[in-house]
Design an enzyme around this catalytic site. Sequence first.
Site, mmCIF file in Angstrom:
data_model
loop_
_atom_site.group_PDB
_atom_site.id
_atom_site.type_symbol
_atom_site.label_atom_id
_atom_site.label_comp_id
_atom_site.label_asym_id
_atom_site.label_seq_id
_atom_site.Cartn_x
_atom_site.Cartn_y
_atom_site.Cartn_z
ATOM 1 N N ASP A 1 -6.675 1.996 -2.876
ATOM 2 C CA ASP A 1 -8.023 1.425 -2.178
ATOM 3 C C ASP A 1 -7.957 -0.143 -2.364
ATOM 4 O O ASP A 1 -6.840 -0.669 -2.693
ATOM 5 C CB ASP A 1 -9.147 2.161 -3.270
ATOM 6 C CG ASP A 1 -9.080 1.439 -4.536
ATOM 7 O OD1 ASP A 1 -8.046 0.838 -4.979
ATOM 8 O OD2 ASP A 1 -10.211 1.296 -5.246
ATOM 9 N N LYS B 1 -5.542 8.151 2.489
ATOM 10 C CA LYS B 1 -6.314 7.866 1.235
ATOM 11 C C LYS B 1 -7.116 8.747 0.666
ATOM 12 O O LYS B 1 -6.920 9.314 -0.239
ATOM 13 C CB LYS B 1 -7.029 6.400 1.337
ATOM 14 C CG LYS B 1 -7.747 5.901 0.174
ATOM 15 C CD LYS B 1 -7.993 4.474 0.302
ATOM 16 C CE LYS B 1 -8.978 4.262 1.328
ATOM 17 N NZ LYS B 1 -9.210 2.949 1.431
#
Length: 227
Positions: A145, A126
């Site tokens: 997220d 991420k």
Amino acid sequence: MGTPLSSREAQAAEVVDRLYEQYPEPEISLDFSNRLELLVAVVLSAQCTDERVNEVTAELFEEYRSAEDYAEASEEQLAEDIYGITFHNNKGGYLKGIGEMLVEEHDGEVPDTMSALTDLPGVGRKTANVVLQHGHEVVEGIVVDTHVQRISRRLGLTEEERPETIEQDLMDIVPEEEWRDLTHLLISHGRETCTARNPSCADCTLADICPSEKGDADVDLASGEAW
């Protein structure tokens, strides 16, 4: 039975179109002026608000201007300098380790590949995606997220729970040229309307196409990992 792929593609396209109308200039909300600052800010933002990170990095970036600065500082000093950030002790160690690896293996520069970035302490896919997209203009995936997790499931775009598998589902149904913006569209919507608890469905531009709003079981991923 899950939603057929073609239906999910149509759903995703409508979601993106409507959110572009509501948030015409989707962009990252972390403050940075170079790749190193971006990397540090994203590492600090895990399970911490961007607003708080921006407050702390305003001073941090004045003192730490290079990878060498982070490498030469002690973990204790770095933890003190980022006090107020969640898990500041752990993240102080990450920053020192990142500085050391950048100096030893990358001539002090932030690398531009997923594999090299994810080798750095405290950096997962991420975080690496954010750095690639906003630091190197390289789009290899979709940043997932907590907002992206929550909203993509509520909208029926995925039934997965893990960020990596959610990312793959979204990559399958969203055109690559929209991967970067999708994250920020969903983050904006998650902050303003589709909150983890008590979402404002009555004010939501997606209400009429949202399975959760129509009475299906809602999904609450509020305790998931931030980026």
